[in-house]
Design an enzyme around this catalytic site. Sequence first.
Site, PDB file in Angstrom:
ATOM      1  N   GLY A   8       0.847  -1.204   0.000  1.00  0.00           N
ATOM      2  CA  GLY A   8       0.000   0.000   0.000  1.00  0.00           C
ATOM      3  C   GLY A   8       0.877   1.247   0.000  1.00  0.00           C
ATOM      4  N   GLY A  11      -0.622   4.625  -1.098  1.00  0.00           N
ATOM      5  CA  GLY A  11      -1.877   5.057  -0.490  1.00  0.00           C
ATOM      6  C   GLY A  11      -1.652   6.288   0.383  1.00  0.00           C
ATOM      7  CD  GLN A  12      -5.113   9.638   4.308  1.00  0.00           C
ATOM      8  OE1 GLN A  12      -5.618   8.648   4.837  1.00  0.00           O
ATOM      9  NE2 GLN A  12      -5.404  10.864   4.680  1.00  0.00           N
ATOM     10  NE  ARG A  36      -5.278  -4.630 -10.805  1.00  0.00           N
ATOM     11  CZ  ARG A  36      -6.231  -4.035 -10.125  1.00  0.00           C
ATOM     12  NH1 ARG A  36      -6.340  -2.731 -10.130  1.00  0.00           N
ATOM     13  NH2 ARG A  36      -7.098  -4.726  -9.434  1.00  0.00           N
ATOM     14  CG  ASP A  50      -3.531  -8.926  -5.649  1.00  0.00           C
ATOM     15  OD1 ASP A  50      -3.721  -8.819  -4.427  1.00  0.00           O
ATOM     16  OD2 ASP A  50      -4.447  -9.012  -6.487  1.00  0.00           O
ATOM     17  CE1 TYR A 139     -10.257   0.247   7.115  1.00  0.00           C
ATOM     18  CE2 TYR A 139     -11.489   1.674   8.598  1.00  0.00           C
ATOM     19  CZ  TYR A 139     -10.298   1.317   7.997  1.00  0.00           C
ATOM     20  OH  TYR A 139      -9.157   2.022   8.261  1.00  0.00           O
ATOM     21  CE  LYS A 143      -7.714  -1.451   8.833  1.00  0.00           C
ATOM     22  NZ  LYS A 143      -6.354  -1.758   8.365  1.00  0.00           N
TER      23      LYS A 143
HETATM   24  C1  AKB Z   1     -11.862   5.833   7.325  1.00  0.00           C
HETATM   25  O1  AKB Z   1     -12.533   6.871   7.435  1.00  0.00           O
HETATM   26  O2  AKB Z   1     -12.314   4.778   6.870  1.00  0.00           O
HETATM   27  C2  AKB Z   1     -10.439   5.858   7.824  1.00  0.00           C
HETATM   28  C3  AKB Z   1     -10.321   5.389   9.230  1.00  0.00           C
HETATM   29  C4  AKB Z   1     -10.806   6.223  10.340  1.00  0.00           C
HETATM   30  O3  AKB Z   1      -9.814   4.322   9.459  1.00  0.00           O
HETATM   31  N1  AKB Z   1      -9.908   7.178   7.699  1.00  0.00           N
END
Ligand code: AKB
Length: 312
Positions: A8, A11-12, A36, A50, A139, A143
Amino acid sequence: MKKILITGAFGQIGSELVPALQKRFGEDNVVALAHRTRHDAFDGIIETGDVTDADAIEAIIKKHNIDTVYHLASLLSATGEKDPQLAWDVNMNGLKLILDLAVKHELRVFWPSSIAVFGPTTPRQNTPQHTVLEPTTMYGVTKLAGELLCQYYTLKYGLDIRSLRYPGLISHQAEPGGGTTDYAVAIFYEAIKTGAYECFVSKDTMLPMMYMDDAIEGTIQLMDADWDKLTVHTSYNMAAISFTAEELAAEIHKRIPVTVTYKPDSRQKIADSWPQSIDDSVARTDWGWKHSFDLSRMCDVMLENLTVKLAK
Ligand code: AKB
């Protein structure tokens, strides 16, 4: 000398962690894994692959003699709700794969968790390190499961795995993609570009946030910390600043005129399920975590840098 792989990497978080690690350990010792796309302007070692392809990742680990992995590749909360299956595949299977390779090749691992591990039944103010964890997004589920997996691999296989529950991260370099806290970055871009922003959460939505420099500093600090001092092997609460969307708009407005309207969408429900402020005293005690950027300083730096960036 450490040989580091960052998944990653573009990414950010990766966009800023890669240069920070290159500066610290040298360009030759940091391998950036891109998914990619080629990043031709990149100075340093780049591999494409990947994170769900075990053979490809193992080949990269062997090729570069990697001993530490920052496994950042992940789908964020809003994108995860659009495609929960993909979120599970990337976030869970990707992590499991890295942990299995860590056992095989004796790797140290950093893995980012999030305030998304908390849910509507968690105390929302000063959320403690150890508390109710019942996330309602895919998500958050990945996590939370990931944190438990990290702890399991530490206990079972004696791995050195370290993790932080990042709040919303605010940066002027890479834009976030698909998170619920993205409004706190988008508002700066729109304030400069058009002087107006339609915010996708209500004005009184308060979430924990952090300026990216603090997040990078804290990540490196945690990786440097004495293992014996670490008492948390799931993931550390980490906090800096909490503010409402309206307070952020007002702080920006002190510097440049911006008209903000509020039109909550599906992300409001996610925001409402997360804490408003975080108690990170365990991180502060165990390894000396301390943030530097308050709301005012963050707004100054964001506007200063974005004004230059957007003028190009
Ligand atoms: C999101 O908003 O999904 C992320 C986080 C708080 O993990 N920035």
